[in-house]
Design a protein around this motif. Structure first.
Motif, short mmCIF file in Angstrom:
data_model
loop_
_atom_site.label_atom_id
_atom_site.label_comp_id
_atom_site.label_asym_id
_atom_site.label_seq_id
_atom_site.Cartn_x
_atom_site.Cartn_y
_atom_site.Cartn_z
N THR A 36 0.85 -1.19 0.00
CA THR A 36 0.00 0.00 0.00
C THR A 36 0.88 1.24 0.00
N LEU A 37 0.56 2.18 -0.87
CA LEU A 37 1.31 3.42 -0.95
C LEU A 37 0.67 4.42 0.01
N GLU A 38 1.34 4.63 1.14
CA GLU A 38 0.81 5.51 2.18
C GLU A 38 1.21 6.97 1.94
N ASP A 39 0.42 7.88 2.55
CA ASP A 39 0.76 9.32 2.55
C ASP A 39 1.06 9.84 1.15
N TRP A 40 0.20 9.47 0.23
CA TRP A 40 0.42 9.85 -1.16
C TRP A 40 -0.11 11.25 -1.41
N ASP A 41 0.64 12.03 -2.16
CA ASP A 41 0.28 13.40 -2.49
C ASP A 41 0.19 13.53 -4.00
N TYR A 42 -0.99 13.91 -4.50
CA TYR A 42 -1.19 14.04 -5.94
C TYR A 42 -0.23 15.03 -6.59
N GLU A 43 0.25 15.98 -5.82
CA GLU A 43 1.09 17.03 -6.40
C GLU A 43 2.54 16.59 -6.55
N LYS A 44 2.91 15.46 -6.00
CA LYS A 44 4.29 15.02 -6.04
C LYS A 44 4.45 13.84 -7.00
N ASN A 45 5.50 13.90 -7.80
CA ASN A 45 5.82 12.79 -8.68
C ASN A 45 6.57 11.70 -7.90
N LEU A 46 6.56 10.51 -8.43
CA LEU A 46 7.22 9.38 -7.79
C LEU A 46 8.16 8.71 -8.77
N GLU A 47 9.28 8.22 -8.28
CA GLU A 47 10.20 7.45 -9.10
C GLU A 47 10.22 6.02 -8.58
N ILE A 48 9.99 5.07 -9.46
CA ILE A 48 10.03 3.65 -9.07
C ILE A 48 11.08 2.95 -9.91
N GLY A 49 11.64 1.87 -9.36
CA GLY A 49 12.66 1.15 -10.09
C GLY A 49 12.86 -0.26 -9.56
N VAL A 50 13.43 -1.11 -10.40
CA VAL A 50 13.74 -2.49 -10.02
C VAL A 50 14.87 -2.97 -10.93
N GLU A 51 15.75 -3.81 -10.38
CA GLU A 51 16.83 -4.38 -11.18
C GLU A 51 16.44 -5.76 -11.67
N VAL A 52 16.72 -6.02 -12.93
CA VAL A 52 16.43 -7.32 -13.55
C VAL A 52 17.75 -7.96 -13.96
N THR A 53 17.98 -9.17 -13.47
CA THR A 53 19.19 -9.91 -13.83
C THR A 53 18.78 -11.21 -14.51
N VAL A 54 19.38 -11.49 -15.64
CA VAL A 54 19.08 -12.73 -16.38
C VAL A 54 20.36 -13.55 -16.50
N ASP A 55 20.27 -14.82 -16.16
CA ASP A 55 21.36 -15.76 -16.37
C ASP A 55 21.32 -16.15 -17.84
N LEU A 56 22.16 -15.52 -18.66
CA LEU A 56 22.10 -15.73 -20.11
C LEU A 56 22.42 -17.16 -20.51
N THR A 109 9.48 7.64 -13.94
CA THR A 109 8.87 8.65 -13.08
C THR A 109 7.36 8.64 -13.31
N LEU A 110 6.60 8.57 -12.22
CA LEU A 110 5.14 8.56 -12.29
C LEU A 110 4.63 9.95 -11.92
N ALA A 111 3.86 10.57 -12.80
CA ALA A 111 3.26 11.87 -12.52
C ALA A 111 2.10 11.68 -11.54
N GLY A 112 2.18 12.32 -10.38
CA GLY A 112 1.20 12.09 -9.32
C GLY A 112 -0.23 12.34 -9.75
N HIS A 113 -0.46 13.36 -10.60
CA HIS A 113 -1.83 13.72 -10.95
C HIS A 113 -2.48 12.71 -11.89
N THR A 114 -1.70 11.75 -12.43
CA THR A 114 -2.26 10.78 -13.36
C THR A 114 -2.67 9.47 -12.68
N LEU A 115 -2.37 9.33 -11.38
CA LEU A 115 -2.56 8.04 -10.71
C LEU A 115 -3.94 7.93 -10.09
N SER A 116 -4.44 6.69 -10.04
CA SER A 116 -5.78 6.47 -9.51
C SER A 116 -5.92 5.05 -8.98
N SER A 117 -6.39 4.93 -7.74
CA SER A 117 -6.82 3.66 -7.12
C SER A 117 -5.67 2.70 -6.83
#
Length: 302
Positions: A36-56, A109-117
């Motif tokens: 759950t994303l707590e204390d969310w503010d529509y006016e603030k953008n968010l940056e999300i990320g994850v590393e993906v490693t593949v054993d070729l 980067t996720l624009a805060g004003h575009t997010l919903s639910s």
């Protein structure tokens, strides 16, 4: 993950490793992404990320392809909106994996004003090449989906339709404009009822009017009721002005301005069709507005 049998070889789960997802405001420390994303503010953008490693080497065995020429594309798909299927999705980031680069970071980067639910994140591993080698079961088309996983994150209270309220100086924000001396101002686009309610309806309360500002800060129920009723009235009357108003609000998605307007109409005018509501508006405007004002009652907090 593998609900259907594809007509070509795919990657095993052992071939792909994901780091923990992280999230944070731009230029601020990142934190692990919770359910759950707590204390969310529509006016603030968010940056999300994850590393993906593949054993070729393992991936090449899975696909019966030569590891030295194998290239994969890691794709981050981001979506938002209520329900099992996100209402809006887009390819946010693509990175290429090969023997020289077996670990990539997918971020956006996720624009805060575009997010919903809720937030929806999907990682897809696609074939980038080669497309002319391997055996009969090896994938042969660029873009063939070889692996995927997804993650859903609830936004605060589940994204129940709400809108940000900002106490601000109208002299600073709206100087010389008609709304400068108004006690509050609702900003929204009446031409786009499909837009997310939470990200596209913004309410400003005039901090220059001391009594209004103080009553708002104190959570005065009558003031808040009047403000909510004003928002309801603007959207309901705009909807009633549409051609074929009986069908206008029928198909709007959960969390949209149209869906919230439909809920308000059903609350304020229980059991009435749009035609009778329109007649009430024209012939008995006092009753029409009083019905909306009564429906806007917030009730006492326990």
């Amino acid at each position: 993950m593998k609900r259907i049998a594809l007509p070509f070889l795919t990657l095993s789960d052992d071939s792909v490793l994901l780091s923990d997802w992280t999230i944070g405001e731009p230029d601020q420390p990142r934190f692990p992404l919770a359910e759950t994303l707590e204390d969310w503010d529509y006016e603030k953008n968010l940056e999300i990320g994850v590393e993906v490693t593949v054993d070729l080497d393992r991936a090449a065995l899975d696909l019966s392809l030569d590891a030295t020429s194998l290239k994969l594309a890691a794709v981050l798909v981001v979506g938002t909106g209520a329900g099992s299927l996100p209402r809006v999705t887009h390819h946010a980031c693509i990175r290429i994996l090969d023997l020289e680069n077996t670990c990539v970071r997918l971020e956006t980067t996720l624009a805060g004003h575009t997010l919903s639910s809720q937030l929806y994140f999907e990682i897809r591993i696609l074939l980038h090449g080669p497309i002319t080698s391997g055996n009969q079961l090896s994938p042969r088309f660029k873009g063939a989906k070889l692996w995927q996983t997804d993650l859903r994150v609830l936004i605060e209270d589940g994204g129940g339709s709400r809108f940000p309220i900002e106490l601000t100086s109208f002299t600073d924000s709206f100087q010389g404009m008609p709304e400068q001396n108004a006690p509050w101002y609702v900003q929204w686009d009446p031409s786009n009822f499909h837009a997310d309610f939470g990200g596209n309806v913004r309410l400003y309360v005039n901090a220059d009017i001391e009594e209004v500002a103080q009553r708002f800060a104190d959570g005065d129920q009558l003031l808040l009721q009047a403000i909510v009723a004003d928002v309801m009235t603007q959207m309901i009357t705009t909807a009633l002005d549409q051609e074929n108003e009986d069908d206008f609000l029928a198909s709007f998605e959960e969390g949209s301005i149209g869906q919230q307007t439909r809920v308000w109409i059903e609350t304020a005018f229980k059991g009435q069709n749009y035609q009778s509501i329109s007649v009430l508006r024209r012939s008995y405007p006092g009753r029409f507005h009083a019905s909306i004002l009564a429906a806007a009652e917030l009730g006492d907090e326990e």
